[in-house]
Design a protein around this motif. Structure first.
Motif, PDB file in Angstrom:
ATOM      1  N   PHE A 263       0.825  -1.206   0.000  1.00 15.58           N
ATOM      2  CA  PHE A 263       0.000   0.000   0.000  1.00 15.58           C
ATOM      3  C   PHE A 263       0.861   1.259   0.000  1.00 15.58           C
ATOM      4  O   PHE A 263       0.523   2.257  -0.644  1.00 15.58           O
ATOM      5  CB  PHE A 263      -0.935   0.012   1.216  1.00 15.58           C
ATOM      6  CG  PHE A 263      -2.086  -0.950   1.107  1.00 15.58           C
ATOM      7  CD1 PHE A 263      -2.638  -1.263  -0.112  1.00 15.58           C
ATOM      8  CD2 PHE A 263      -2.622  -1.545   2.249  1.00 15.58           C
ATOM      9  CE1 PHE A 263      -3.708  -2.145  -0.222  1.00 15.58           C
ATOM     10  CE2 PHE A 263      -3.686  -2.424   2.160  1.00 15.58           C
ATOM     11  CZ  PHE A 263      -4.217  -2.730   0.917  1.00 15.58           C
ATOM     12  N   PHE A 264       1.958   1.229   0.717  1.00 19.65           N
ATOM     13  CA  PHE A 264       2.867   2.387   0.753  1.00 19.65           C
ATOM     14  C   PHE A 264       3.427   2.643  -0.645  1.00 19.65           C
ATOM     15  O   PHE A 264       3.493   3.796  -1.102  1.00 19.65           O
ATOM     16  CB  PHE A 264       4.011   2.128   1.737  1.00 19.65           C
ATOM     17  CG  PHE A 264       4.629   3.372   2.291  1.00 19.65           C
ATOM     18  CD1 PHE A 264       4.369   3.779   3.599  1.00 19.65           C
ATOM     19  CD2 PHE A 264       5.494   4.144   1.522  1.00 19.65           C
ATOM     20  CE1 PHE A 264       4.937   4.935   4.118  1.00 19.65           C
ATOM     21  CE2 PHE A 264       6.069   5.297   2.028  1.00 19.65           C
ATOM     22  CZ  PHE A 264       5.794   5.696   3.332  1.00 19.65           C
ATOM     23  N   TYR A 265       3.838   1.582  -1.322  1.00 17.21           N
ATOM     24  CA  TYR A 265       4.359   1.715  -2.688  1.00 17.21           C
ATOM     25  C   TYR A 265       3.300   2.297  -3.620  1.00 17.21           C
ATOM     26  O   TYR A 265       3.581   3.226  -4.395  1.00 17.21           O
ATOM     27  CB  TYR A 265       4.825   0.353  -3.196  1.00 17.21           C
ATOM     28  CG  TYR A 265       5.117   0.327  -4.679  1.00 17.21           C
ATOM     29  CD1 TYR A 265       6.282   0.899  -5.182  1.00 17.21           C
ATOM     30  CD2 TYR A 265       4.214  -0.259  -5.562  1.00 17.21           C
ATOM     31  CE1 TYR A 265       6.545   0.894  -6.543  1.00 17.21           C
ATOM     32  CE2 TYR A 265       4.466  -0.274  -6.925  1.00 17.21           C
ATOM     33  CZ  TYR A 265       5.635   0.306  -7.411  1.00 17.21           C
ATOM     34  OH  TYR A 265       5.883   0.303  -8.766  1.00 17.21           O
ATOM     35  N   MET A 266       2.091   1.767  -3.557  1.00 14.67           N
ATOM     36  CA  MET A 266       1.015   2.249  -4.423  1.00 14.67           C
ATOM     37  C   MET A 266       0.677   3.702  -4.118  1.00 14.67           C
ATOM     38  O   MET A 266       0.451   4.511  -5.031  1.00 14.67           O
ATOM     39  CB  MET A 266      -0.216   1.353  -4.250  1.00 14.67           C
ATOM     40  CG  MET A 266      -0.004  -0.083  -4.721  1.00 14.67           C
ATOM     41  SD  MET A 266      -1.341  -1.203  -4.235  1.00 14.67           S
ATOM     42  CE  MET A 266      -2.710  -0.499  -5.143  1.00 14.67           C
ATOM     43  N   ALA A 267       0.648   4.055  -2.831  1.00 14.79           N
ATOM     44  CA  ALA A 267       0.331   5.431  -2.439  1.00 14.79           C
ATOM     45  C   ALA A 267       1.392   6.415  -2.900  1.00 14.79           C
ATOM     46  O   ALA A 267       1.099   7.578  -3.199  1.00 14.79           O
ATOM     47  CB  ALA A 267       0.165   5.506  -0.918  1.00 14.79           C
ATOM     48  N   SER A 268       2.640   5.948  -2.973  1.00 16.99           N
ATOM     49  CA  SER A 268       3.732   6.831  -3.401  1.00 16.99           C
ATOM     50  C   SER A 268       3.597   7.234  -4.860  1.00 16.99           C
ATOM     51  O   SER A 268       4.230   8.202  -5.301  1.00 16.99           O
ATOM     52  CB  SER A 268       5.080   6.156  -3.165  1.00 16.99           C
ATOM     53  OG  SER A 268       5.266   5.064  -4.058  1.00 16.99           O
ATOM     54  N   LYS A 269       2.779   6.516  -5.612  1.00 19.60           N
ATOM     55  CA  LYS A 269       2.583   6.816  -7.029  1.00 19.60           C
ATOM     56  C   LYS A 269       1.425   7.777  -7.275  1.00 19.60           C
ATOM     57  O   LYS A 269       1.188   8.183  -8.411  1.00 19.60           O
ATOM     58  CB  LYS A 269       2.336   5.507  -7.810  1.00 19.60           C
ATOM     59  CG  LYS A 269       3.435   4.461  -7.644  1.00 19.60           C
ATOM     60  CD  LYS A 269       4.785   5.012  -8.042  1.00 19.60           C
ATOM     61  CE  LYS A 269       5.901   4.001  -7.832  1.00 19.60           C
ATOM     62  NZ  LYS A 269       7.230   4.554  -8.160  1.00 19.60           N
ATOM     63  N   VAL A 270       0.708   8.107  -6.207  1.00 25.09           N
ATOM     64  CA  VAL A 270      -0.430   9.025  -6.328  1.00 25.09           C
ATOM     65  C   VAL A 270      -0.004  10.395  -5.822  1.00 25.09           C
ATOM     66  O   VAL A 270       0.411  10.530  -4.667  1.00 25.09           O
ATOM     67  CB  VAL A 270      -1.645   8.512  -5.524  1.00 25.09           C
ATOM     68  CG1 VAL A 270      -2.828   9.459  -5.700  1.00 25.09           C
ATOM     69  CG2 VAL A 270      -2.010   7.103  -5.967  1.00 25.09           C
TER      70      VAL A 270
END
Length: 364
Positions: A263-270
């Motif tokens: 989730f942290f990785y995915m959030a870093s792309k937003v």
């Protein structure tokens, strides 16, 4: 204090908060519809996938704290958290005991016993006591942790946490026949079982840039780890080896850490979090505290309604988010409202512009 903000934290708070609300919405469906058989198994399987919610708050709290305070704890650190986290915890613990006293026509002795259970964490707000233990531990770790190799500390803490839960569930306690205050405290509240979460977030927060680089480099491995650890949780649950639906499980530790990384990785792309969702983040503590009350009230209005289980699940989920936010908004207008539902932004133009910035005071 580090000046670099972790914008991913808003998304993580939102995900953790909504996961907890949805977990308890499922519980309302199972209770109010008396679900049995294969359908009940399906709901429980879904719940098991959501149990990362509460331990994720431990990870979030620690990573924010260690990122902001790498070398020194500022003056007033504990005072703020007692005022805006621990006192609301105690107020809500009393509120829930009082609600049952009123609804079930209890005696004063019944109320006192329930309040005692609540104050030692035997209600959904228990994670606050876990986090507070780590606030105190952090005062020691910030001085000594950097003397040891991270891999050694991570390995030792993982063995301690997993070993603690395995020993407790399979060797130390019969949950059917024992439910004393002390037993219940050690079964869920003592920091030992949650230590690995703290240590992981400690190093991630202190080494934020290296942590984000690691995520970008190993995202596929993290995805595989998430799937594999989720399968492990489901296998252990459906085998009957450990059927307690609780976040205090040894098999949930790798699953929670992997899904936190994902989730942290995915959030870093937003780049930007919608303002409506940011409000869920900044109200997350109050939502966590109030959502079961909102869902209980909702169940009274829909107890005899002709709706499907899935419609009821959606209603309970929305009620668990929207009703607490409304209550929080009105309570926060009062001077001492922060001591009831935690600290929330004052609704001014200045604050509206700053809603996108995670604050260290929002420790949960």
């Amino acid at each position: 204090m580090s000046r670099k903000e972790m914008n991913e934290i808003h998304w993580l708070r939102i995900i953790a908060c909504l996961s907890v609300v949805l977990t308890h919405a499922v519980s309302r469906v199972l209770t109010d519809f008396s679900v049995t058989g294969d359908e009940r198994v399906l709901y429980r399987t879904f719940q098991m996938m959501l149990l990362y919610g509460t331990p994720m708050f431990v990870l979030i709290s620690t990573i924010v704290m260690t990122h902001a305070y790498k070398e020194k704890i500022p003056q007033g650190f504990l005072k703020k958290r007692v005022s805006f986290i621990l006192i609301p915890y105690m107020v809500m613990a009393t509120f829930y005991a009082s609600d049952k006293f009123y609804r079930y026509n209890w005696t004063i002795n019944d109320f006192a016993k329930e309040l005692g259970y609540n104050l030692i964490g035997q209600w959904h707000g228990y994670f606050v006591l876990i986090i507070f233990q780590f606030y105190l531990i952090h005062l020691l770790f910030i001085k000594y942790m950097k003397k040891y190799k991270p891999l050694v500390v991570l390995t030792i803490s993982f063995v301690i946490s997993v070993g603690y839960w395995i020993s407790f569930y399979f060797y130390w306690i019969d949950y059917v026949n024992q439910s004393s205050y002390l037993t219940l405290f050690f079964s869920r509240i003592l920091f030992v079982g949650w230590l690995f979460y703290y240590v992981v977030a400690f190093y991630c927060g202190r080494n934020y840039e290296r942590f984000t680089q690691m995520l970008n480099k190993n995202w596929l491995l993290i995805l595989v780890g998430t799937v594999a650890s989720a399968l492990l949780v489901q296998t252990i649950f459906h085998s009957g080896l450990l059927m307690r639906v609780t976040s205090a499980r040894f098999d949930l530790i790798p699953y929670t850490v992997f899904i936190f990384f994902l989730f942290f990785y995915m959030a870093s792309k937003v780049r930007r979090v919608p303002r409506s969702l940011v409000l869920i983040s900044v109200y997350s503590y109050g939502i966590y505290l109030l959502h079961p009350f909102a869902q209980t009230v909702t169940s009274r209005f829909f107890s005899s309604a002709e709706i499907s289980e899935y419609q009821y699940l959606l209603i309970q989920f929305l009620a668990g988010v929207v009703m607490p936010m409304i209550i929080i908004f009105f309570i926060s207008q009062f001077r001492y409202g922060v001591y009831m539902i935690g600290k929330t932004p004052v609704r001014t133009r200045k604050t509206s512009k700053q809603l996108g910035k995670p604050k260290i005071e929002q420790a949960v």
